[in-house]
Design an enzyme around this catalytic site. Structure first.
Site, PDB file in Angstrom:
ATOM      1  N   ALA A  11       0.688  -0.888  -0.718  1.00  0.00           N
ATOM      2  CA  ALA A  11       0.085   0.298  -0.346  1.00  0.00           C
ATOM      3  C   ALA A  11       1.075   1.053   0.080  1.00  0.00           C
ATOM      4  O   ALA A  11       0.295   2.736  -0.549  1.00  0.00           O
ATOM      5  CB  ALA A  11      -0.667  -0.126   0.891  1.00  0.00           C
ATOM      6  N   ASP A 179      -3.041  -8.391 -16.770  1.00  0.00           N
ATOM      7  CA  ASP A 179      -2.291  -7.689 -18.130  1.00  0.00           C
ATOM      8  C   ASP A 179      -3.321  -6.131 -18.666  1.00  0.00           C
ATOM      9  O   ASP A 179      -3.736  -6.247 -18.960  1.00  0.00           O
ATOM     10  CB  ASP A 179      -2.220  -8.419 -19.130  1.00  0.00           C
ATOM     11  CG  ASP A 179      -1.577  -8.510 -20.000  1.00  0.00           C
ATOM     12  OD1 ASP A 179      -1.283  -7.332 -20.409  1.00  0.00           O
ATOM     13  OD2 ASP A 179      -1.217  -8.644 -20.569  1.00  0.00           O
ATOM     14  N   HIS A 180      -2.407  -5.145 -18.177  1.00  0.00           N
ATOM     15  CA  HIS A 180      -2.978  -3.742 -18.597  1.00  0.00           C
ATOM     16  C   HIS A 180      -3.303  -4.130 -19.346  1.00  0.00           C
ATOM     17  O   HIS A 180      -4.564  -2.815 -19.956  1.00  0.00           O
ATOM     18  CB  HIS A 180      -2.378  -2.443 -17.375  1.00  0.00           C
ATOM     19  CG  HIS A 180      -1.262  -2.219 -17.937  1.00  0.00           C
ATOM     20  ND1 HIS A 180       0.318  -2.917 -17.555  1.00  0.00           N
ATOM     21  CD2 HIS A 180      -0.909  -1.130 -18.877  1.00  0.00           C
ATOM     22  CE1 HIS A 180       1.147  -2.427 -18.879  1.00  0.00           C
ATOM     23  NE2 HIS A 180       0.458  -1.488 -19.531  1.00  0.00           N
ATOM     24  N   HIS A 242       2.018  -9.111 -23.299  1.00  0.00           N
ATOM     25  CA  HIS A 242       1.151  -7.939 -23.292  1.00  0.00           C
ATOM     26  C   HIS A 242       0.606  -8.410 -25.093  1.00  0.00           C
ATOM     27  O   HIS A 242       0.008  -8.538 -25.449  1.00  0.00           O
ATOM     28  CB  HIS A 242       1.783  -6.062 -23.264  1.00  0.00           C
ATOM     29  CG  HIS A 242       1.923  -5.912 -21.846  1.00  0.00           C
ATOM     30  ND1 HIS A 242       1.113  -6.584 -21.104  1.00  0.00           N
ATOM     31  CD2 HIS A 242       2.829  -5.729 -21.435  1.00  0.00           C
ATOM     32  CE1 HIS A 242       1.642  -6.054 -19.596  1.00  0.00           C
ATOM     33  NE2 HIS A 242       2.829  -5.131 -20.198  1.00  0.00           N
TER      34      HIS A 242
HETATM   35  P1  NAD Z   1       7.246  -0.627  -5.005  1.00  0.00           P
HETATM   36  O1  NAD Z   1       9.018  -0.875  -5.072  1.00  0.00           O
HETATM   37  O2  NAD Z   1       7.172   0.998  -5.412  1.00  0.00           O
HETATM   38  O3  NAD Z   1       6.215  -1.646  -3.544  1.00  0.00           O
HETATM   39  C1  NAD Z   1       6.574  -2.273  -3.088  1.00  0.00           C
HETATM   40  C2  NAD Z   1       5.383  -2.313  -1.812  1.00  0.00           C
HETATM   41  O4  NAD Z   1       5.923  -3.539  -1.380  1.00  0.00           O
HETATM   42  C3  NAD Z   1       6.041  -1.220  -0.764  1.00  0.00           C
HETATM   43  O5  NAD Z   1       4.811  -0.805  -0.410  1.00  0.00           O
HETATM   44  C4  NAD Z   1       6.748  -1.963   0.810  1.00  0.00           C
HETATM   45  O6  NAD Z   1       5.896  -1.948   0.719  1.00  0.00           O
HETATM   46  C5  NAD Z   1       6.575  -3.271  -0.403  1.00  0.00           C
HETATM   47  N1  NAD Z   1       7.070  -4.001   0.973  1.00  0.00           N
HETATM   48  C6  NAD Z   1       8.677  -4.389   0.296  1.00  0.00           C
HETATM   49  N2  NAD Z   1       8.883  -5.382   0.640  1.00  0.00           N
HETATM   50  C7  NAD Z   1       8.420  -6.019   2.250  1.00  0.00           C
HETATM   51  C8  NAD Z   1       8.149  -6.744   2.944  1.00  0.00           C
HETATM   52  N3  NAD Z   1       9.001  -7.688   3.254  1.00  0.00           N
HETATM   53  N4  NAD Z   1       6.743  -6.667   3.442  1.00  0.00           N
HETATM   54  C9  NAD Z   1       5.895  -5.878   3.401  1.00  0.00           C
HETATM   55  N5  NAD Z   1       5.647  -5.698   2.774  1.00  0.00           N
HETATM   56  C10 NAD Z   1       6.625  -5.300   1.507  1.00  0.00           C
HETATM   57  O7  NAD Z   1       6.166  -1.424  -6.320  1.00  0.00           O
HETATM   58  P2  NAD Z   1       5.802  -1.176  -7.242  1.00  0.00           P
HETATM   59  O8  NAD Z   1       6.245  -0.323  -8.304  1.00  0.00           O
HETATM   60  O9  NAD Z   1       4.414  -1.173  -6.258  1.00  0.00           O
HETATM   61  O10 NAD Z   1       5.442  -2.513  -7.647  1.00  0.00           O
HETATM   62  C11 NAD Z   1       4.458  -3.709  -7.191  1.00  0.00           C
HETATM   63  C12 NAD Z   1       4.065  -4.836  -7.851  1.00  0.00           C
HETATM   64  O11 NAD Z   1       3.688  -4.399  -9.302  1.00  0.00           O
HETATM   65  C13 NAD Z   1       4.821  -5.223  -8.614  1.00  0.00           C
HETATM   66  O12 NAD Z   1       5.055  -7.104  -9.106  1.00  0.00           O
HETATM   67  C14 NAD Z   1       5.518  -4.953  -9.924  1.00  0.00           C
HETATM   68  O13 NAD Z   1       6.280  -5.513 -11.005  1.00  0.00           O
HETATM   69  C15 NAD Z   1       4.350  -4.841 -10.719  1.00  0.00           C
HETATM   70  N6  NAD Z   1       4.301  -3.134 -11.532  1.00  0.00           N
HETATM   71  C16 NAD Z   1       4.035  -2.017 -11.254  1.00  0.00           C
HETATM   72  C17 NAD Z   1       4.236  -1.344 -11.742  1.00  0.00           C
HETATM   73  C18 NAD Z   1       4.245   0.179 -11.651  1.00  0.00           C
HETATM   74  O14 NAD Z   1       3.738   0.567 -12.684  1.00  0.00           O
HETATM   75  N7  NAD Z   1       4.869   0.922 -10.773  1.00  0.00           N
HETATM   76  C19 NAD Z   1       3.663  -2.113 -13.174  1.00  0.00           C
HETATM   77  C20 NAD Z   1       3.062  -3.233 -13.881  1.00  0.00           C
HETATM   78  C21 NAD Z   1       3.815  -3.795 -12.473  1.00  0.00           C
END
Ligand code: NAD
Length: 485
Positions: A11, A179-180, A242
């Protein structure tokens, strides 16, 4: 829609702020959230509910497509958000989480409908889903669902392992793999274009179609994601998910009914008929490229190997072009060309259907060839459908020219992909989520490509940043007498 709890792992992360909160907020403004709606945000930081709610509000200010509402309306929305600190590896922590959720369910008098959204790094998917199972979080009297983000595995084997682990806690019909691209309005529209229009439906086969071209080009380079991207490459980052989804959505045949089950069955049939490659086939059917220095919009940019965090010895693919065949009665002998890459000339995702052109020489007496009819479906950044036809131009002595009929959607008010997809998951409609069969069959096609790349038996073609990829990509189509449109 049923009242429910939205349990969000990650979150405090980037995806939550940029996509998930704005999506929930815009659904709220459109009255598409259930009346009683509880969000439990989870992260490692020790946040209070107040800090969490103001972080959600800030993310809406920065990323929502619509401005903040009046304070009473905002207050009602934000009050639904509660925070709980949880390290994903802390088994005891999940039991406390269960108490927190149950307490909120009781306060709000809502049934035990729980949607778990894993917006965290993929290495945590296993541990979270086993803990959901072991802690009793998943034993609800209502429904439970799981939303996960790509990447779904790193290759065929890890994808299967991940799926086996998730399957211990969730049934297939409870798993919503985002898959957006499937949330993009024009990709969702492929079904209606192809099926609801008899004139297109009649032509959607190998009798009339010469080839299909699917392109997703980006102008950006690796940006700040070197660690991830250098391990993934274009093949895992774009192609396996995608691009394959767009292939399925384009090639599927008319389902019996428009329902999630029937549409996913049709997509599966496409993947079942997709001709698999041997490692040796990869050499002739797949073009691997990597960008070198060049210019994007008259601005010089460095090559991939000079990007921060990338080793000079990297053989990672930043561009892929491939020729695929679907061996069924509808698509036999119709090549599907797919290409995707970074640092290309333009940012564009589009599908081009090139029709056969038996009357090419009709105007040979005027020294003119008729152009093939093209149906162009632009997915991004514009949402547009156009059809290229031949026509006489009265202003030019009645000479033959191409004309384009086109329709552009106004995107200003169109919901974002995450809004559409989260709304579907809330109401239990899995049509535009990737089924495990699709994911597995897509990895099956990709697996020999990964192996051929790893063993370096496929050339790595350099291409200048700002181009449309290496020469070899043009040659791939030229071999069949075609060109990229
Ligand atoms: P991020 O690094 O910004 O956020 C990760 C989150 O995980 C944070 O809230 C963090 O507190 C939490 N976290 C990390 N280690 C933790 C632990 N040990 N215990 C509990 N919480 C923990 O990553 P993101 O960019 O938000 O991406 C999240 C997922 O979505 C990933 O799988 C990423 O591949 C996927 N994704 C992200 C995007 C994007 O646009 N950011 C796009 C497509 C897919």
């Amino acid at each position: 829609m049923n009242s429910m709890t939205f349990v969000l792992f990650g979150a405090t992360g980037d995806l939550a702020k940029r996509k998930i909160y704005p999506a929930l907020y815009n659904l709220y403004l459109d009255d598409k959230l259930p009346d009683s709606f509880s969000v439990i945000g989870l992260g490692r930081r020790e946040w209070t509910n107040d800090i969490f709610q103001s972080s959600v509000e800030q993310s809406l200010e920065s990323f929502s497509r619509r401005p903040l509402a009046d304070s009473a309306k905002m207050e009602k929305f934000l009050r639904a958000f509660h925070y709980h600190a949880l390290d994903v590896g802390d088994t005891e922590g999940y039991k406390q989480l269960l108490e927190v959720i149950q307490q909120r369910e009781a306060e709000l008098n809502i049934p035990e409908n729980r949607l778990f959204y894993l917006s965290v790094a993929p290495e945590f998917f296993d541990i979270i889903s086993s803990n959901i199972y072991a802690s009793g979080l998943g034993s609800t009297k209502g429904w439970k669902r799981l939303i996960i983000e790509k990447p779904f595995g790193h290759d065929l084997q890890t994808a299967r392992e991940l799926n086996a682990n998730l399957s211990r806690a969730f049934e297939e019909d409870e798993i919503y793999r985002i898959d957006h691209y499937l949330g993009k309005p024009m990709v969702q529209n492929l079904e209606a274009l192809g099926f609801a229009n008899p004139i297109l439906q009649a032509l959607w086969n190998n009798e009339y179609i010469a080839n299909v071209q699917i392109t997703a080009s980006e102008t950006v380079g690796v940006e700040t994601r070197a660690g991830y991207y250098d391990q993934a490459g274009a093949i895992r980052d774009m192609f396996q998910n995608h691009m394959m989804q767009m292939l399925m959505m384009t090639a599927m045949q008319l389902p019996k009914r428009i329902s999630a089950t029937d549409i996913r069955n049709e997509k599966r049939k496409v993947m079942d008929a997709l001709r698999l490659l041997t490692k040796e086939d990869v050499i002739t059917e797949v073009v691997r490229g990597q960008y070198t220095f060049g210019e994007i919009g008259a601005k010089p940019v460095v090559g991939y190997k000079d990007e921060p965090g990338i080793e000079a010895s990297s053989t990672n693919d930043t561009f892929i072009a491939a020729r695929l065949w679907i061996d069924d009665e509808f698509w036999k002998d119709v090549p599907f060309y797919i290409r995707t890459g970074k640092r290309m000339h333009e940012k564009s995702t589009k599908i081009v259907i090139e029709f056969k052109n038996p009357l090419k020489d009709l105007y040979a007496h005027e020294d003119k060839e008729t152009a093939p009819n093209l149906l162009v479906i632009e997915v991004n950044p514009d949402s547009r459908v156009s059809l290229q036809l031949n026509s006489k131009n009265p202003l030019n002595d009645g000479k033959l020219e191409t004309i384009t009929i086109d329709f552009s959607a106004n995107l200003d008010e169109v919901p974002e992909a995450y809004e559409l997809l989260i709304f579907d998951a809330l109401r239990g409609d899995a049509t535009f989520f990737a089924h495990w069969h699709e994911v597995e069959l897509s990895w099956k096609w990709v697996q020999p490509v990964l192996e051929a790349f790893a063993e370096n038996i496929v050339p790595l073609h350099p291409y200048n940043a700002g181009s449309m990829g290496p020469e070899a990509s043009r040659e791939l189509l030229e071999q069949d007498g075609f060109k990229w449109w």
